[in-house]
Enzyme design. Sequence first.
Site, PDB file in Angstrom:
ATOM      1  N   LYS A  41       1.206  -1.382   0.297  1.00  0.00           N
ATOM      2  CA  LYS A  41      -0.014   0.180   0.306  1.00  0.00           C
ATOM      3  C   LYS A  41       1.011   1.362  -0.211  1.00  0.00           C
ATOM      4  CE  LYS A  41      -0.445   0.838   5.194  1.00  0.00           C
ATOM      5  NZ  LYS A  41      -1.480   0.944   5.958  1.00  0.00           N
ATOM      6  N   ARG A 139      -6.366  -0.243  18.303  1.00  0.00           N
ATOM      7  CA  ARG A 139      -6.798  -0.271  16.949  1.00  0.00           C
ATOM      8  C   ARG A 139      -7.188  -1.391  16.750  1.00  0.00           C
ATOM      9  NH1 ARG A 139      -3.658   0.597  11.749  1.00  0.00           N
ATOM     10  NH2 ARG A 139      -3.627  -1.689  11.595  1.00  0.00           N
TER      11      ARG A 139
END
Length: 368
Positions: A41, A139
């Site tokens: 990414k 997270r």
Amino acid sequence: MESETMYPKLVIDLKKLQGNLGAVAEITKDRGGCSLMIVTKGLCADPEMAGLVARDPKVDYMADSRVKNLASYADMARANGKKTVLLRIPMHDEVEGVIQYADISFNSELSTIRLLNEEAGRVGKVHDIVLMIDLGDLREGIFFRNEDLIWEAVEEILQMENINLYGIAVNLTCYGAIIPKYDNLSQLVDIARKIEEKYDVRLQMVSGGNSSSIYLIDKGELPEGINNLRLGEAFLLGNDTAYETDLPGTVGDTVTLQAQIVELKEKPSLPIGEVGVDAFGQKPHYEDRGIMKRAIIAVGKQDTDLDSMTPTDPQIEIMGGSSDHTILDVTHCDRDYKVGDIVTFELGYGGMLKVATSPYVEREYVRG
């Protein structure tokens, strides 16, 4: 180098990326005994970079956070013996694409896993999932202290006909900036062992994090039982992201941004008038340096992160910018810059990520 393209331009050095890939593979696989997952990414699944990764025999998995990026190289990855992995936990409305393009997906919500099970059954597949465990970075993942919720999830997953519990994983550093250590990663190994003993299964993957975990290998502190790392920035920029150190055998200038000067004028260093907020709602602070030679380049905050750019000319200072402009102080440069000249910047992770995502930045490749 290939023929020149228009500016601004992202220059990707494929030879240096290949060198970095070899270096992180040696650390991760040869010294760490882990499988190697390369995260694409950071360069928005650039096709040249993805091809380089797919062809490398030491890479086991190719991963991204976006289904669209996985779709761009899934066939190539699979043809080269790599499994494709979706790192960001899926949205309900993308399960069809997940099943089509990801061999493995990272998950933390049973409602989503149920939908993946239904879609996999509809198309006659068995889909592998990795269950995320939150060790305190806060997270994604089931919080590690809530063991009852972990067992509840595992029990339901194991009953699904079209889902295979491939492993468990943790993410650290990206949100809470919690550094991977022997102590916290050992808790992930303990959970994996409990799952295997409690349910008489074997987990193929216990993934101990990302580029912030790789430093533990050469320190001899990666817990036994961690058998996978997910590396993006370590591969792309040669960084151990726990302590921002350079990994041995890597380089950090694999990608550079080139931008063209569109204005060059002497102006005061202090704006004139009442200071409000800039185009991004921030109230800037200015230092009076007298008259300054200021260059404007045709790239801005829409395309890059100004705080993640370093001019290769050390005499240039980035003063700031707006959506489409970046202002440079070239007062003390030995080079006599002109309008139309090109300024080059090394990129940190944030700058690279935004530049690679921008449709307004062209690309050029260095191959040898």
